[in-house]
Design an enzyme around this catalytic site. Structure first.
Site, PDB file in Angstrom:
ATOM      1  N   GLN A 154      -4.961  -1.483   9.709  1.00 31.68           N
ATOM      2  CA  GLN A 154      -4.800  -3.001   8.885  1.00 31.68           C
ATOM      3  C   GLN A 154      -5.045  -4.132   9.742  1.00 31.68           C
ATOM      4  OE1 GLN A 154      -3.074  -3.220   6.002  1.00 31.68           O
ATOM      5  NE2 GLN A 154      -3.726  -5.614   6.253  1.00 31.68           N
ATOM      6  N   LYS A 189       0.609  -1.201  -0.026  1.00 31.11           N
ATOM      7  CA  LYS A 189      -0.027  -0.073   0.083  1.00 31.11           C
ATOM      8  C   LYS A 189       1.250   1.098   0.074  1.00 31.11           C
ATOM      9  CE  LYS A 189      -3.830  -2.801   2.494  1.00 31.11           C
ATOM     10  NZ  LYS A 189      -4.606  -3.167   3.811  1.00 31.11           N
ATOM     11  N   ASP A 200     -11.280   2.280   3.823  1.00 29.29           N
ATOM     12  CA  ASP A 200     -11.904   0.840   4.049  1.00 29.29           C
ATOM     13  C   ASP A 200     -13.174   0.787   3.809  1.00 29.29           C
ATOM     14  OD1 ASP A 200      -9.666  -0.795   3.526  1.00 29.29           O
ATOM     15  OD2 ASP A 200      -9.014  -1.080   5.651  1.00 29.29           O
TER      16      ASP A 200
END
Ligand code: NDP
Length: 280
Positions: A97, A53, A120
């Site tokens: 994460q 990422k 997200d």
């Protein structure tokens, strides 16, 4: 091999060029898109995903910072760190994460992220918008899958889409997205009876389980579009949930692992970060 291979790697590379151009435009307007990633503990797979990422952000010109917190971080400490990022006007997107260490409550942490900075799409408010059919921030993997299907002109309206796996991050939101595209959706899971008889009816078959070779050729309708979300490691090599070589002989479209859904997930993270920067 008869199936068309849908390369997420190529599609993501193409998107990256557009995203870099968007970053340039935003910069000209004084906005410097920035993503913050919080990683708790040292899960080796997570470390690889976070590095990917970071690299993708750098290529697009998006600033990224990774906040690495120790394994023993408490829920309160994690929330305090999230709150700082919520309040930081120079941070547009926040990503936690997953998975978090077992002692931490993931839902609580995800909900602590300000909904407008949730890149997200996991915040309950954003998940609720999707459920009601008015999506705002879409979860990256389902969004990437839909992008691939549309890019390949796979017919969606009226198609029977079978999604195997019902997690909050892949299966459930993808089922809702496909429903929004007027697919007839069946969601399967570990208690589904006679999985093969269901998957054989699928015009679009998505495997999001995490079991190598769960989907074999006899489970696939000839001419189906098969999307493999799974990431497994067998004898040190990455593979998906689909028996690729055999299924490719039967399907019309198939995504490889690696190089399929994975790169599209990262591409959609960049997309969501740019959207968040525009909103800010
Ligand atoms: P979860 O473990 O959260 O969910 C797995 C799902 O598979 C569950 O719904 C489970 O059912 C179902 N399942 C388990 N065994 C079977 C079986 N034998 N038959 C049918 N269904 C079964 O996984 P995630 O959704 O987080 O991830 C799934 C896979 O996708 C993993 O390999 C993960 O690494 C990968 N992944 C890849 C991404 C990418 O960008 N390519 C992004 C995110 C994930 P039940 O609910 O009944 O337990």
């Amino acid at each position: 091999m008869s199936a068309v291979i849908l390369s997420g790697k190529d599609m993501a590379a193409e998107l990256l060029e557009q995203q870099s151009a968007r970053v340039d435009t935003l910069r000209l307007n004084g906005i410097h898109p920035a993503l913050a990633v919080i990683m708790v503990g040292e899960d080796p797979a997570s470390a690889i995903y976070v590095r990917n990422k970071e690299r993708a952000c750098a290529k697009a010109g998006i600033a990224s910072q990774v906040i690495r917190l120790p394994e023993h971080t408490t829920q309160e400490e994690l929330h305090a760190r999230i709150e700082e990022l919520n309040e930081d006007p120079l941070v547009h997107g926040i990503l936690i994460q997953l998975p978090l260490p077992k002692h931490l409550n993931e839902t609580a942490a995800l909900t602590w992220v300000r909904a407008s900075k949730d890149v997200d799409g996991f915040h309950v408010i954003n998940a609720g918008h999707l459920l009601q059919g008015h999506p705002t921030v879409l979860p990256c993997t389902p969004q990437g899958i839909l992008y691939m299907l549309k890019k390949a002109h796979v017919p969606l309206e009226g198609a029977h889409a079978v999604v195997v796996g019902r997690s909050n991050i892949v299966g459930k939101p993808l089922a809702l997205l496909l429903l929004g595209e007027n697919c007839t959706v069946t969601l399967c899971h570990s208690r589904t009876r006679d999985l093969a008889s269901v998957t054989r009816q699928a015009d679009i078959l998505v495997a999001a389980v995490g079991r190598p070779r769960l989907i074999t050729a006899d489970m696939v309708k000839p001419g189906a579009a098969v999307i493999d979300v799974g990431i497994n490691r067998v004898d040190g090599k990455l593979c998906g949930d689909v028996d690729f070589d055999a299924v490719a002989e039967r399907a019309a479209y198939i995504t490889p692992v690696p190089g399929g859904v994975g790169p599209m997930t990262v591409a959609m993270l960049l997309e969501n970060t740019l959207e968040a920067a525009c909103r800010a």
